[in-house]
Design an enzyme around this catalytic site. Structure first.
Site, PDB file in Angstrom:
ATOM      1  N   THR A   1       3.513   9.649   1.865  1.00  0.00           N
ATOM      2  CA  THR A   1       4.772  10.341   2.152  1.00  0.00           C
ATOM      3  C   THR A   1       5.365  10.937   0.870  1.00  0.00           C
ATOM      4  OG1 THR A   1       5.197   8.795   3.948  1.00  0.00           O
ATOM      5  CG2 THR A   1       7.079  10.038   3.145  1.00  0.00           C
ATOM      6  N   VAL A   2       5.611  10.095  -0.123  1.00  0.00           N
ATOM      7  CA  VAL A   2       6.301  10.562  -1.335  1.00  0.00           C
ATOM      8  C   VAL A   2       5.354  11.354  -2.236  1.00  0.00           C
ATOM      9  CG1 VAL A   2       7.640   9.856  -3.353  1.00  0.00           C
ATOM     10  CG2 VAL A   2       7.849   8.565  -1.224  1.00  0.00           C
TER      11      VAL A   2
ATOM     12  N   LYS B   1      16.647  -3.182  -4.312  1.00  0.00           N
ATOM     13  CA  LYS B   1      17.442  -2.106  -4.928  1.00  0.00           C
ATOM     14  C   LYS B   1      18.709  -2.670  -5.568  1.00  0.00           C
ATOM     15  CE  LYS B   1      15.557   1.279  -1.689  1.00  0.00           C
ATOM     16  NZ  LYS B   1      15.700   1.827  -0.338  1.00  0.00           N
TER      17      LYS B   1
ATOM     18  N   LYS C   1      10.571   0.077  -5.947  1.00  0.00           N
ATOM     19  CA  LYS C   1      11.621  -0.929  -6.224  1.00  0.00           C
ATOM     20  C   LYS C   1      11.099  -2.346  -6.149  1.00  0.00           C
ATOM     21  CE  LYS C   1      11.515   0.700  -1.990  1.00  0.00           C
ATOM     22  NZ  LYS C   1      11.656   1.975  -1.320  1.00  0.00           N
TER      23      LYS C   1
HETATM   24  P1  NAP Z   1       2.639   5.689   1.713  1.00  0.00           P
HETATM   25  O1  NAP Z   1       2.961   6.853   2.562  1.00  0.00           O
HETATM   26  O2  NAP Z   1       2.084   4.468   2.343  1.00  0.00           O
HETATM   27  O3  NAP Z   1       1.610   6.210   0.585  1.00  0.00           O
HETATM   28  C1  NAP Z   1       0.986   5.345  -0.310  1.00  0.00           C
HETATM   29  C2  NAP Z   1      -0.089   6.107  -1.055  1.00  0.00           C
HETATM   30  O4  NAP Z   1      -0.614   5.277  -2.090  1.00  0.00           O
HETATM   31  C3  NAP Z   1      -1.276   6.527  -0.180  1.00  0.00           C
HETATM   32  O5  NAP Z   1      -1.687   7.833  -0.527  1.00  0.00           O
HETATM   33  C4  NAP Z   1      -2.372   5.510  -0.548  1.00  0.00           C
HETATM   34  O6  NAP Z   1      -3.679   6.042  -0.493  1.00  0.00           O
HETATM   35  C5  NAP Z   1      -2.029   5.220  -2.000  1.00  0.00           C
HETATM   36  N1  NAP Z   1      -2.446   3.876  -2.385  1.00  0.00           N
HETATM   37  C6  NAP Z   1      -1.948   2.693  -1.937  1.00  0.00           C
HETATM   38  N2  NAP Z   1      -2.586   1.671  -2.526  1.00  0.00           N
HETATM   39  C7  NAP Z   1      -3.489   2.209  -3.359  1.00  0.00           C
HETATM   40  C8  NAP Z   1      -4.464   1.665  -4.232  1.00  0.00           C
HETATM   41  N3  NAP Z   1      -4.645   0.340  -4.347  1.00  0.00           N
HETATM   42  N4  NAP Z   1      -5.239   2.518  -4.954  1.00  0.00           N
HETATM   43  C9  NAP Z   1      -5.069   3.849  -4.830  1.00  0.00           C
HETATM   44  N5  NAP Z   1      -4.168   4.442  -4.017  1.00  0.00           N
HETATM   45  C10 NAP Z   1      -3.392   3.610  -3.289  1.00  0.00           C
HETATM   46  O7  NAP Z   1       3.920   5.209   0.880  1.00  0.00           O
HETATM   47  P2  NAP Z   1       5.223   6.061   0.534  1.00  0.00           P
HETATM   48  O8  NAP Z   1       6.185   5.982   1.666  1.00  0.00           O
HETATM   49  O9  NAP Z   1       4.851   7.379  -0.024  1.00  0.00           O
HETATM   50  O10 NAP Z   1       5.861   5.130  -0.608  1.00  0.00           O
HETATM   51  C11 NAP Z   1       5.329   5.118  -1.904  1.00  0.00           C
HETATM   52  C12 NAP Z   1       6.275   4.382  -2.828  1.00  0.00           C
HETATM   53  O11 NAP Z   1       7.532   5.037  -2.854  1.00  0.00           O
HETATM   54  C13 NAP Z   1       6.582   2.944  -2.410  1.00  0.00           C
HETATM   55  O12 NAP Z   1       6.769   2.148  -3.559  1.00  0.00           O
HETATM   56  C14 NAP Z   1       7.911   3.060  -1.670  1.00  0.00           C
HETATM   57  O13 NAP Z   1       8.655   1.871  -1.693  1.00  0.00           O
HETATM   58  C15 NAP Z   1       8.584   4.132  -2.502  1.00  0.00           C
HETATM   59  N6  NAP Z   1       9.615   4.899  -1.819  1.00  0.00           N
HETATM   60  C16 NAP Z   1       9.378   5.421  -0.600  1.00  0.00           C
HETATM   61  C17 NAP Z   1      10.366   6.176   0.014  1.00  0.00           C
HETATM   62  C18 NAP Z   1      10.163   6.777   1.388  1.00  0.00           C
HETATM   63  O14 NAP Z   1      11.141   7.311   1.932  1.00  0.00           O
HETATM   64  N7  NAP Z   1       8.964   6.755   1.947  1.00  0.00           N
HETATM   65  C19 NAP Z   1      11.587   6.390  -0.627  1.00  0.00           C
HETATM   66  C20 NAP Z   1      11.790   5.821  -1.905  1.00  0.00           C
HETATM   67  C21 NAP Z   1      10.795   5.086  -2.489  1.00  0.00           C
HETATM   68  P3  NAP Z   1      -4.360   6.494   0.904  1.00  0.00           P
HETATM   69  O15 NAP Z   1      -3.512   7.638   1.387  1.00  0.00           O
HETATM   70  O16 NAP Z   1      -5.727   6.925   0.560  1.00  0.00           O
HETATM   71  O17 NAP Z   1      -4.279   5.307   1.795  1.00  0.00           O
HETATM   72  N1  HSE Z   2      12.096   2.319   3.138  1.00  0.00           N
HETATM   73  C1  HSE Z   2      13.115   2.757   2.276  1.00  0.00           C
HETATM   74  C2  HSE Z   2      14.381   3.015   3.076  1.00  0.00           C
HETATM   75  C3  HSE Z   2      12.709   4.021   1.573  1.00  0.00           C
HETATM   76  O1  HSE Z   2      14.310   3.069   4.306  1.00  0.00           O
HETATM   77  O2  HSE Z   2      15.448   3.138   2.475  1.00  0.00           O
HETATM   78  C4  HSE Z   2      13.669   4.427   0.482  1.00  0.00           C
HETATM   79  O3  HSE Z   2      13.597   3.545  -0.587  1.00  0.00           O
END
Ligand code: NAP
Ligand code: HSE
Length: 433
Positions: free
Chosen positions: A13-14, A205, A105
């Site tokens: 996603t990010v 957070k 976080k």
């Molecule tokens: P996500 O959609 O699950 O994406 C995770 C990505 O990391 C995927 O591309 C995955 O690869 C890769 N990955 C995971 N483990 C790995 C490993 N061991 N080696 C290599 N690649 C790996 O997660 P996300 O929502 O983008 O969130 C990412 C981070 O941002 C998290 O720490 C989350 O807490 C933080 N965050 C998210 C949001 C939000 O709104 N989503 C907001 C703020 C912060 P594959 O695609 O190949 O599986």
């Molecule tokens: N899962 C988190 C939320 C993403 O819903 O706020 C942002 O850190």
């Protein structure tokens, strides 16, 4: 023109949002940095997976080594999530001379001290604006814009998923499960959404904010956290009847040298600015001893708001600002200052209390006696008629209290739970006035 090389870990996603900005807004980024920001490598688990961004050929890898050994990568954005593997990856990257940007976080709340220490040892910087409140620049506000202040209180909605679910339940009568599924579909939820709904994400957070605002290393097990998973829609309805909205709040109160923290569903007056925060939006109400009240608001979760914060950190790294900030702040340097954590049970608050009880003489009197035993005074009491879907003469009783100590209130709830006429579990939440 100088080129500034970037590696990404994660293209979910990010990560795919960050890649899109880097690939689609090159001119803007060059204008802001005076450098050509170049995405050089993207590390993922499954290279065959379809991505939400079209990456130039040759960028995707499954080997961390490719990021560590590329001399033209100056900074790596860790956007994978999880704790153990990213911890090791970040430590290796710092040692290999890479600066780090992270939205993680969970990683910072658990290993911030170790990672920041490694950053200082290897002369690298770590930036983490996206780790708290997504697109809302709360880290920069606290570390820079409000630097003249001692923050004295934080009251914040920090989990977009929980706020999205509560909004759906209260405004559209959506069942909890459906609202959660929609939050997952829209990319707001963590890979393990339990962390969102049990209060852990908001607590992580809050722990980061406690470090920045108060210099306190608050372990997650050192303060109370409750999530939204157990909130019954009937309490949302009763709260509304009383003129309140239920929100999941992360709160911190400084009194003297004592800091109390908690994450909990809280009843807010319906016109409170935080009560009006809907969907995946976050809001942080900060009180500073010089500035007074400030309110920060914006999208706290989701692809592009979070990517906005990550790319801001990459720009800060490229122009050298992040290194200055990292050096001067000395975050996670042991428990800074002389502020100590205080149990949240010592905090005084009003409370909402809801019970299902048998409808017979003496019940109310016994409940009032238990509350009186703990010096808890009642401000209002509503007894509705028996609910249609409850068998027999069972009625819901909703009590609002005057201010009481959390410890006294909890002791009273424990006593009430033993009363023979009580049915189902008691629901209780603090009330913010
Ligand atoms: P996500 O959609 O699950 O994406 C995770 C990505 O990391 C995927 O591309 C995955 O690869 C890769 N990955 C995971 N483990 C790995 C490993 N061991 N080696 C290599 N690649 C790996 O997660 P996300 O929502 O983008 O969130 C990412 C981070 O941002 C998290 O720490 C989350 O807490 C933080 N965050 C998210 C949001 C939000 O709104 N989503 C907001 C703020 C912060 P594959 O695609 O190949 O599986
Ligand atoms: N899962 C988190 C939320 C993403 O819903 O706020 C942002 O850190």
């Amino acid at each position: 023109m100088e080129t500034y090389g970037i590696g990404l870990i994660g293209c979910g996603t990010v990560g795919s949002g960050v890649a899109r900005i880097l690939l689609e807004h090159t001119e803007r980024l060059t204008a802001r940095t005076g450098k050509k920001l170049q995405l050089r490598r993207v590390l993922v688990r499954d290279p065959a997976k379809r991505r939400q961004v079209e990456l130039p050929p040759g960028l995707v890898t499954t080997r961390l080594e490719d990021l560590k050994t590329d001399p033209n990568i100056q900074v790596v954005a860790e956007l994978a999530g999880g704790v153990d593997w990213p911890r090791r990856a970040v430590l290796e990257l710092l040692e290999a001379g890479k600066d780090i940007v992270t939205a993680n976080k969970a990683l910072l709340a658990e290993h911030g001290a170790e990672l920041f220490d490694a950053g200082r040892r290897f002369g690298r910087a770590i930036a983490f604006e996206a780790s708290v409140a997504g697109g809302v620049p709360i880290i920069t506000a606290l570390t820079q814009s409000l630097a003249a202040n001692q923050i004295t209180a934080v009251q914040a909605i920090l989990n977009g998923t929980s706020n999205f679910i509560l909004t759906g339940m209260s405004e559209e009568n959506l069942p909890y499960r459906d609202a959660l599924a929609e939050a997952q579909r829209l990319g707001y939820a963590e890979a393990d959404p339990t962390l969102d709904v049990d209060g852990t994400d908001a607590a992580q957070k809050l722990a980061i904010l406690a470090q920045i605002a108060f210099g306190v290393n608050a372990r997650l097990d050192s303060f109370e956290r409750r999530g939204i998973a157990e909130i019954d829609s009937i309490d949302i309805q009763y709260a509304r009847e009383l003129g309140y909205t239920i929100k999941l709040l992360a709160e911190a109160w400084l009194s003297g040298r004592k800091l109390a923290l908690h994450v909990s569903p809280v009843l807010l007056r319906k016109h409170d600015p935080l009560a009006l925060v809907r969907g995946p939006y976050n809001a942080i109400h900060l009180v500073g001893d010089v500035v007074g009240d400030t309110l920060f608001y914006g999208r706290g979760a989701g692809q592009m708001p979070t990517a906005s914060a990550v790319v801001a950190d990459l720009i800060d790294m490229a122009v050298g600002r992040a290194h200055n900030t990292f050096r001067s702040l000395r975050l996670w340097c042991g428990n800074g200052g002389n502020i100590e954590l205080q149990p949240s049970s010592t905090v005084r608050s009003r409370f909402y209390l809801r019970m299902f009880v048998e409808d017979r003489p003496g019940v109310l009197a016994q409940i009032c006696t238990v509350l009186a035993n703990y010096r808890i005074s009642i401000t209002s009491l509503i007894q509705h008629e028996a609910l249609e879907d409850h068998e027999g003469d069972i009625v819901p009783l909703v009590i609002m209290t005057h201010t009481a100590s959390t410890a006294d209130f909890r002791a009273a709830v424990a006593d009430l739970a033993d009363l023979p006429f009580l049915r189902e579990t008691i629901a209780y939440y603090p009330v913010a006035d």
